[in-house]
Scaffold this motif. Structure first.
Motif, short mmCIF file in Angstrom:
data_model
loop_
_atom_site.label_atom_id
_atom_site.label_comp_id
_atom_site.label_asym_id
_atom_site.label_seq_id
_atom_site.Cartn_x
_atom_site.Cartn_y
_atom_site.Cartn_z
N VAL A 216 9.01 6.72 4.39
CA VAL A 216 9.87 7.04 3.26
C VAL A 216 9.85 8.56 3.06
O VAL A 216 8.77 9.15 3.04
N ILE A 217 11.02 9.18 2.94
CA ILE A 217 11.07 10.62 2.62
C ILE A 217 11.08 10.72 1.10
O ILE A 217 12.01 10.24 0.43
N ALA A 218 10.02 11.30 0.55
CA ALA A 218 9.88 11.37 -0.91
C ALA A 218 10.70 12.50 -1.50
O ALA A 218 11.06 13.46 -0.80
N TYR B 134 4.74 4.77 3.74
CA TYR B 134 4.16 6.07 4.08
C TYR B 134 5.12 7.17 3.61
O TYR B 134 6.26 7.26 4.07
N PHE B 135 4.64 8.02 2.69
CA PHE B 135 5.47 9.05 2.07
C PHE B 135 5.43 10.34 2.88
O PHE B 135 4.37 10.92 3.09
N ILE B 136 6.61 10.76 3.32
CA ILE B 136 6.75 11.99 4.11
C ILE B 136 7.23 13.10 3.17
O ILE B 136 8.17 12.90 2.39
N SER B 137 6.60 14.25 3.26
CA SER B 137 6.97 15.39 2.42
C SER B 137 8.35 15.92 2.82
O SER B 137 8.63 16.07 4.01
N PRO B 138 9.24 16.20 1.84
CA PRO B 138 10.63 16.60 2.18
C PRO B 138 10.72 18.06 2.62
O PRO B 138 11.40 18.88 1.99
N THR B 139 10.05 18.41 3.70
CA THR B 139 10.03 19.81 4.17
C THR B 139 11.36 20.20 4.80
O THR B 139 11.73 21.37 4.79
N GLY B 140 12.05 19.23 5.40
CA GLY B 140 13.29 19.54 6.10
C GLY B 140 13.06 20.04 7.51
O GLY B 140 14.00 20.29 8.26
N MET C 228 0.85 -1.19 0.00
CA MET C 228 0.00 0.00 0.00
C MET C 228 0.88 1.24 0.00
O MET C 228 1.91 1.27 0.69
N VAL C 229 0.48 2.25 -0.79
CA VAL C 229 1.23 3.51 -0.79
C VAL C 229 0.31 4.63 -0.30
O VAL C 229 -0.81 4.77 -0.75
N VAL C 230 0.81 5.39 0.70
CA VAL C 230 0.00 6.45 1.31
C VAL C 230 0.81 7.73 1.36
O VAL C 230 2.00 7.71 1.71
N GLY C 231 0.17 8.84 1.03
CA GLY C 231 0.85 10.14 1.09
C GLY C 231 0.12 11.14 0.21
O GLY C 231 -0.74 10.78 -0.58
N GLN C 232 0.46 12.41 0.37
CA GLN C 232 -0.17 13.48 -0.42
C GLN C 232 0.12 13.31 -1.90
O GLN C 232 1.12 12.68 -2.27
N SER C 233 -0.71 13.92 -2.73
CA SER C 233 -0.48 13.90 -4.17
C SER C 233 0.81 14.64 -4.49
O SER C 233 1.17 15.60 -3.80
N GLY C 234 1.49 14.20 -5.54
CA GLY C 234 2.69 14.90 -6.01
C GLY C 234 3.96 14.50 -5.33
O GLY C 234 5.01 15.12 -5.54
N LEU C 235 3.93 13.44 -4.48
CA LEU C 235 5.15 13.02 -3.80
C LEU C 235 5.87 11.89 -4.54
O LEU C 235 6.88 11.37 -4.08
N GLY C 236 5.32 11.50 -5.69
CA GLY C 236 5.99 10.47 -6.52
C GLY C 236 5.73 9.05 -6.07
O GLY C 236 6.59 8.18 -6.21
N LYS C 237 4.54 8.79 -5.51
CA LYS C 237 4.21 7.44 -5.02
C LYS C 237 4.17 6.42 -6.16
O LYS C 237 4.77 5.36 -6.10
N SER C 238 3.42 6.79 -7.22
CA SER C 238 3.26 5.87 -8.35
C SER C 238 4.60 5.60 -9.03
O SER C 238 4.93 4.46 -9.35
N THR C 239 5.39 6.66 -9.21
CA THR C 239 6.69 6.53 -9.87
C THR C 239 7.60 5.60 -9.06
O THR C 239 8.29 4.75 -9.61
N LEU C 240 7.57 5.79 -7.73
CA LEU C 240 8.46 4.98 -6.88
C LEU C 240 8.09 3.50 -6.95
O LEU C 240 8.96 2.64 -7.03
N VAL C 241 6.79 3.20 -6.94
CA VAL C 241 6.36 1.80 -6.99
C VAL C 241 6.75 1.18 -8.33
O VAL C 241 7.20 0.04 -8.39
N ASN C 242 6.60 1.95 -9.41
CA ASN C 242 7.03 1.47 -10.73
C ASN C 242 8.53 1.19 -10.74
O ASN C 242 8.99 0.20 -11.30
N THR C 243 9.31 2.08 -10.10
CA THR C 243 10.76 1.92 -10.05
C THR C 243 11.13 0.71 -9.21
O THR C 243 12.05 -0.03 -9.53
N LEU C 244 10.39 0.51 -8.11
CA LEU C 244 10.66 -0.59 -7.18
C LEU C 244 10.56 -1.94 -7.87
O LEU C 244 11.39 -2.82 -7.67
N PHE C 245 9.54 -2.10 -8.71
CA PHE C 245 9.31 -3.40 -9.37
C PHE C 245 9.70 -3.38 -10.85
O PHE C 245 9.43 -4.33 -11.58
N LYS C 246 10.33 -2.28 -11.28
CA LYS C 246 10.82 -2.13 -12.67
C LYS C 246 9.76 -2.50 -13.71
O LYS C 246 10.04 -3.16 -14.70
N SER C 247 8.54 -2.10 -13.43
CA SER C 247 7.45 -2.31 -14.40
C SER C 247 6.32 -1.33 -14.09
O SER C 247 6.28 -0.74 -13.01
#
Length: 350
Positions: free
Chosen positions: A205-207, A176-182, A65-84
């Protein structure tokens, strides 16, 4: 006058105490060390191969499951994780789609095969989480979904005629995607992890970590770890589930050094020094996703897939599901209330 009886009593007691001589039982000989050269090859080592063949035939289930605000790259990261292309966005997502008013949960299933190993991967996306002005209790639909999967599994388990292999839709891992606010975690991040860490394995995960300098990244990671500790939030791998010293040493290192993973995701390839690499192109160069000097994506992938995937499944089954099951069965006097469908099936069986 009482000497006689006392003596006779003592004699009787003595005769009772002294046991009759018995034959010593035959002590079996101590087993001698098994000599392999004497007995020859038995074939015990083929058990692993037998298990491998059986599991290869049935395949594996893994639900992430991927959770976090829009625009943090959740979909991209999952695609990268499984290379598909396994995310919601790459499965017919419409760019004109509006932000949902409440959290919607979408599960997409895929079968990934590598080296003869088949894995049924389900990616559960949570669009709308944390995107509203008022995000009060927005974790509730997610908690409800996780518990519904436990309920589904439990109902299959308590059936009289059980399936040989119960379909497993339980959530094994929640990124869980954390926004990189610093700066620090938002109250929403803390509330979500506080509620959900009791029912699912959370990996923070810090996105989009490429938006921070190295110093900012290190400082932010330490701050996040401290805040989670202060708020009593247990993320995966949880300390109390370490089974032996080796596990504890390995997991302590992950908890104290790697968590939360500061990652960058990308499904685009670029040419760097004659090699094709996954990366993000910037005006000052290419950020290589799988290069540990650039980000911790490789650490996250190794952790989730190469070293802890089976453990994530076991903790889900033996800890989170068992907790739900015990609570559920205690609360309803032993069995969950039967649905109309179950009753109809039961009548047809009779």
């Amino acid at each position: 006058p009482y000497a006689g009886p006392v003596e006779s009593k003592n004699e009787a007691a003595m005769s009772e105490l002294v046991p009759e001589p018995r034959q010593k039982p035959v002590v079996p000989m101590k087993p001698m060390g098994i000599n392999a050269s004497l007995l020859g090859y038995i074939g015990i080592d083929t058990i692993i191969e037998q298990m491998r063949k059986k599991t290869m035939k049935t395949g594996f289930d893994f639900n992430i499951m991927v959770v976090g605000q829009s625009g943090l790259g959740k979909s991209t990261l999952v695609n990268t994780l499984f290379k598909s292309q396994v995310s919601r966005k790459s499965s017919g997502w419409n760019r004109e789609e509006k932000i949902p008013k409440t959290v919607e949960i979408k599960a997409i299933g895929h079968v990934i095969e590598e080296g003869g190993v088949k894995m049924k991967l389900t990616v559960i996306d949570t669009p709308g989480f944390g995107d509203q002005i008022n995000n009060e209790n927005c974790w509730e639909p997610i908690e409800k979904y996780i518990n519904e999967q436990y309920e589904k599994f439990l109902k299959e388990e308590v059936n009289i005629a059980r399936k040989k292999r119960i379909p497993d839709t339980r959530v094994h891992c929640c990124l869980y995607f954390i926004s990189p606010t610093g700066h620090s975690l938002r109250p929403l991040d803390l509330e979500f992890m506080k509620h959900l860490s009791k029912v699912v394995n959370i990996i923070p995960v810090i996105a989009k970590a490429d938006t921070m300098t190295l110093e900012e990244k290190t400082e932010f990671k330490q701050r996040v770890r401290k805040e989670l500790e202060v708020n009593g939030i247990e993320f995966y791998p949880q300390k109390e589930f370490d089974e032996d010293l080796e596990d504890k040493t390995e997991n302590d290192k992950i908890r104290q050094e790697s968590m939360p993973f500061a990652v960058v995701g990308s499904d685009k390839e670029y040419q760097v020094n004659g090699k094709r690499v996954l990366g993000r192109k910037t005006p000052w160069g290419i950020i290589e996703v799988e290069n540990l000097n650039h980000c911790e994506f490789a650490l996250l992938r190794d952790f989730v897939i190469r070293t802890h995937l089976q453990d994530l499944k076991e903790v889900t089954h033996n800890i989170h599901y068992e907790t739900y099951r015990a609570k559920r069965l205690n609360g309803s006097g032993g069995l969950p209330p039967m649905t109309v469908k179950t009753e109809e099936n039961h009548e047809s069986n009779l």
